[in-house]
Scaffold this motif. Structure first.
Motif, PDB file in Angstrom:
ATOM      1  N   SER A 106       0.816  -1.221   0.000  1.00 49.46           N
ATOM      2  CA  SER A 106       0.000   0.000   0.000  1.00 49.46           C
ATOM      3  C   SER A 106       0.848   1.269   0.000  1.00 49.46           C
ATOM      4  CB  SER A 106      -0.914  -0.006   1.217  1.00 49.46           C
ATOM      5  OG  SER A 106      -0.114  -0.141   2.379  1.00 49.46           O
ATOM      6  N   PRO A 139       2.405   3.070   2.332  1.00 51.35           N
ATOM      7  CA  PRO A 139       1.897   4.096   3.257  1.00 51.35           C
ATOM      8  C   PRO A 139       2.859   5.266   3.380  1.00 51.35           C
ATOM      9  CG  PRO A 139       2.668   2.151   4.475  1.00 51.35           C
ATOM     10  CD  PRO A 139       2.731   1.807   3.028  1.00 51.35           C
ATOM     11  N   MET A 140       2.298   6.476   3.367  1.00 47.90           N
ATOM     12  CA  MET A 140       3.099   7.695   3.499  1.00 47.90           C
ATOM     13  C   MET A 140       2.804   8.326   4.861  1.00 47.90           C
ATOM     14  SD  MET A 140       4.776   8.373   0.582  1.00 47.90           S
ATOM     15  CE  MET A 140       5.131   6.674   0.160  1.00 47.90           C
ATOM     16  N   ILE A 141       3.834   8.877   5.497  1.00 47.64           N
ATOM     17  CA  ILE A 141       3.546   9.632   6.716  1.00 47.64           C
ATOM     18  C   ILE A 141       3.126  11.044   6.293  1.00 47.64           C
ATOM     19  CG2 ILE A 141       5.096   8.322   8.218  1.00 47.64           C
ATOM     20  CD1 ILE A 141       7.019  10.830   7.981  1.00 47.64           C
ATOM     21  N   LYS A 142       2.449  11.759   7.187  1.00 53.96           N
ATOM     22  CA  LYS A 142       2.013  13.120   6.872  1.00 53.96           C
ATOM     23  C   LYS A 142       3.238  13.981   6.587  1.00 53.96           C
ATOM     24  CE  LYS A 142      -2.251  13.575   9.456  1.00 53.96           C
ATOM     25  NZ  LYS A 142      -2.767  13.921  10.769  1.00 53.96           N
ATOM     26  N   GLN A 164       0.926   2.559   9.509  1.00 52.11           N
ATOM     27  CA  GLN A 164       2.052   3.478   9.725  1.00 52.11           C
ATOM     28  C   GLN A 164       2.937   2.996  10.865  1.00 52.11           C
ATOM     29  OE1 GLN A 164       1.580   7.593   9.587  1.00 52.11           O
ATOM     30  NE2 GLN A 164       0.526   7.515   7.640  1.00 52.11           N
ATOM     31  N   ARG A 198       3.380   9.334  17.121  1.00 52.47           N
ATOM     32  CA  ARG A 198       2.346  10.255  16.625  1.00 52.47           C
ATOM     33  C   ARG A 198       0.979   9.937  17.217  1.00 52.47           C
ATOM     34  NH1 ARG A 198       3.199  12.641  10.768  1.00 52.47           N
ATOM     35  NH2 ARG A 198       5.436  12.820  10.779  1.00 52.47           N
TER      36      ARG A 198
END
Lengths: 242, 256
Positions: A90, A92-95, B150, B167
């Motif tokens: 997927s 995933p990206m961090i903000k 994440q 986070r």
């Protein structure tokens, strides 16, 4: 940079049970050093689990797993995961920006990536420096997948685990990613284990292949084994019977 | 005020029951149970407090505080069933809140060491810490479930468990503290606080009532910070095993 004397992975009678359910059943086999091995098999065969066992995101219930000739338990999980990098399906990206994402592995080590390093790594995955300050969430699927690969490369991974990284991409993007992985394998000699649903892709990008079904390794060999296998289960899989 | 005048105020209870029945809200039973429970619980506490105040012994005062902490722990722990050892973690959090509150109040001689002061102020601190703990646990569970991928990403890149949930932990701490901070910004403008109103009705000097209310507000602010931060840092390590792997079932909220 720490280098494995022999970056191949060896499974010896590996079994994984979760809640009395057998996910991986007595798998024995190797991933050769510096080569691309593809993992194929129907959904639920245990392919992603094999990758997660390799960088110890999960541990086997029984059997021995060797990384570069050393039992996996010998390694500190943090060091191991930096050397055996995984690229998740997927992506995933961090903000934050693309740079924030590329810098993440360094931030986790209390250091920082220089702009020059970031530009160079982006170039390796075919993206130019204008991407650095882009919001990671605004990228296309293919671009996220490239950033995800680049992010894993920041750790100088000796072994790269790829979990269906092209499944959501269009034809052109798939070709570009394939060329990129072949380039990483050729240029840096990185051992690559690549899960794919695309049997054509598995045949032409890999040197070797594992066929998994119901948590068992039913066939392992050269990448064209699917074409010549006498194994009934493999033939059934090839014909879409499972 | 006496029991017969209190009986007249039950009119305020009939209104929501009638509205609930008319609009088919299905809240009649809960309203009646809540009313009966509040009458029994508060009268019981009233008689207990009368006894403790008359006895004037520190033993009864601390017994009362211990009961409050016990009841609050049992209530809050339901929201954190997926965290190993949640009972003692909440208990330790409440004890810390109470310890700091009483150390400041009694150590600096802000209030006298009598049951009349210690019990109500402790009740407010412990009650607020309990609500904050529930808010924190709810939010933390939701954050973990929403951002499980994440957390796994950071572990896979060689991050520690603390880095992996950093986070989510901060988001849950911030979210649980915000209602306390926000409500203090409008206090006195939108509504008069319950304790201050009670004192004024009972005939106290309004300035004295305000001073006590401010004392309570500052305690609640501190309580909010201590309880969410402490509970957060006590909770997250139990989500991982000693191989720095996620314990999957703890990342999914299970309704109990």
């Amino acid at each position: 940079m720490k280098t494995f004397s022999n970056p191949a992975i060896h499974f010896h009678n590996i079994t994984l049970k979760i809640d009395n359910r057998t996910i991986i059943n007595n798998v024995t086999g190797s991933f050769p050093e510096g080569k691309i091995t593809t993992l194929v098999g129907p959904s639920g065969a245990g392919k992603s689990t094999i990758l997660k066992l390799c960088n110890r995101l999960i541990s086997q219930s029984s059997g021995e797993l060797y990384i570069a000739g050393q039992a996996i338990e010998h390694y500190n999980p943090i060091d191991l995961r930096r050397k055996v990098g995984i690229v998740l399906q997927s992506a995933p990206m961090i903000k934050g920006t693309v740079f924030d994402n590329l810098n993440l592995p360094r931030v986790l080590q209390n250091s920082s990536l220089s702009t020059e390093e970031a530009v160079s790594i982006l170039a390796d995955v075919g993206l130019d420096d204008t991407f650095l300050q882009k919001d990671a969430s605004s990228l296309s699927g293919g671009q996220k997948q490239r950033v995800s690969i680049a992010r894993t490369l920041v750790n100088d991974a000796q072994i790269l685990l790829l979990d269906e990284i092209t499944s959501a991409l269009d034809h052109n993007a798939v070709k570009e990613i394939e060329n990129l992985i072949l380039h990483i394998n050729n240029k840096h000699g990185v051992t690559i284990i690549w899960i794919t649903h695309n049997l054509q892709q598995a045949t032409h990008v890999g040197h070797y292949m594992w066929v998994l079904m119901d948590g068992e390794l039913i066939e392992a060999g050269n990448s064209n084994l699917l074409l010549h296998s006498k194994n009934k289960k493999v033939q059934l899989f090839m014909n879409g019977g499972v | 005020m006496n029991y017969s005048t209190l009986a007249l105020t039950l009119l305020f209870v009939f209104i929501p029951i009638i509205l609930s029945k008319t609009l088919n809200l299905g809240l009649e039973k809960d309203t009646i149970i809540a009313t009966i429970r509040s009458i029994i619980q508060l009268l019981f506490v009233g008689y207990i407090l009368t006894f403790v105040f008359e006895a004037q012994g520190l033993f009864y005062t601390f017994l009362m505080v211990a009961l409050m902490i016990g009841a609050a722990t049992l209530n809050a722990r339901k929201k954190g069933q997926n965290i190993t050892g949640i009972t003692w973690k909440i208990c330790l959090t409440l004890l810390t809140v109470e310890g700091i509150t009483l150390t400041v109040l009694l150590g600096l001689k802000i209030i006298p060491a009598t049951a009349q002061y210690i019990i109500p102020l402790s009740g407010m601190a412990i009650g607020s810490a309990m609500v904050l703990s529930i808010l924190f646990l709810n939010r933390f569970s939701a954050e973990l479930e929403a951002y499980e991928e994440q957390v796994e990403l950071i572990l896979s890149l060689g991050g520690t468990p603390k880095q992996a949930v950093h986070r989510q932990l901060l988001a849950a701490i911030r979210a649980s503290m915000m209602p306390t901070i926000e409500s203090q910004k409008t206090i006195g403008i939108v509504q008069l606080p319950g304790m201050m109103s009670g004192q004024i009705i009972a005939g106290a000097d309004p300035i004295q009532a305000v001073l006590f209310q401010l004392l309570v507000l500052f305690i609640l602010l501190s309580t909010a910070a201590i309880s969410s931060v402490l509970l957060g840092f006590l909770s997250y390590p139990t989500l991982f095993n000693n191989q720095m792997q996620m314990i999957r079932e703890k990342f999914h909220t299970v309704e109990k």
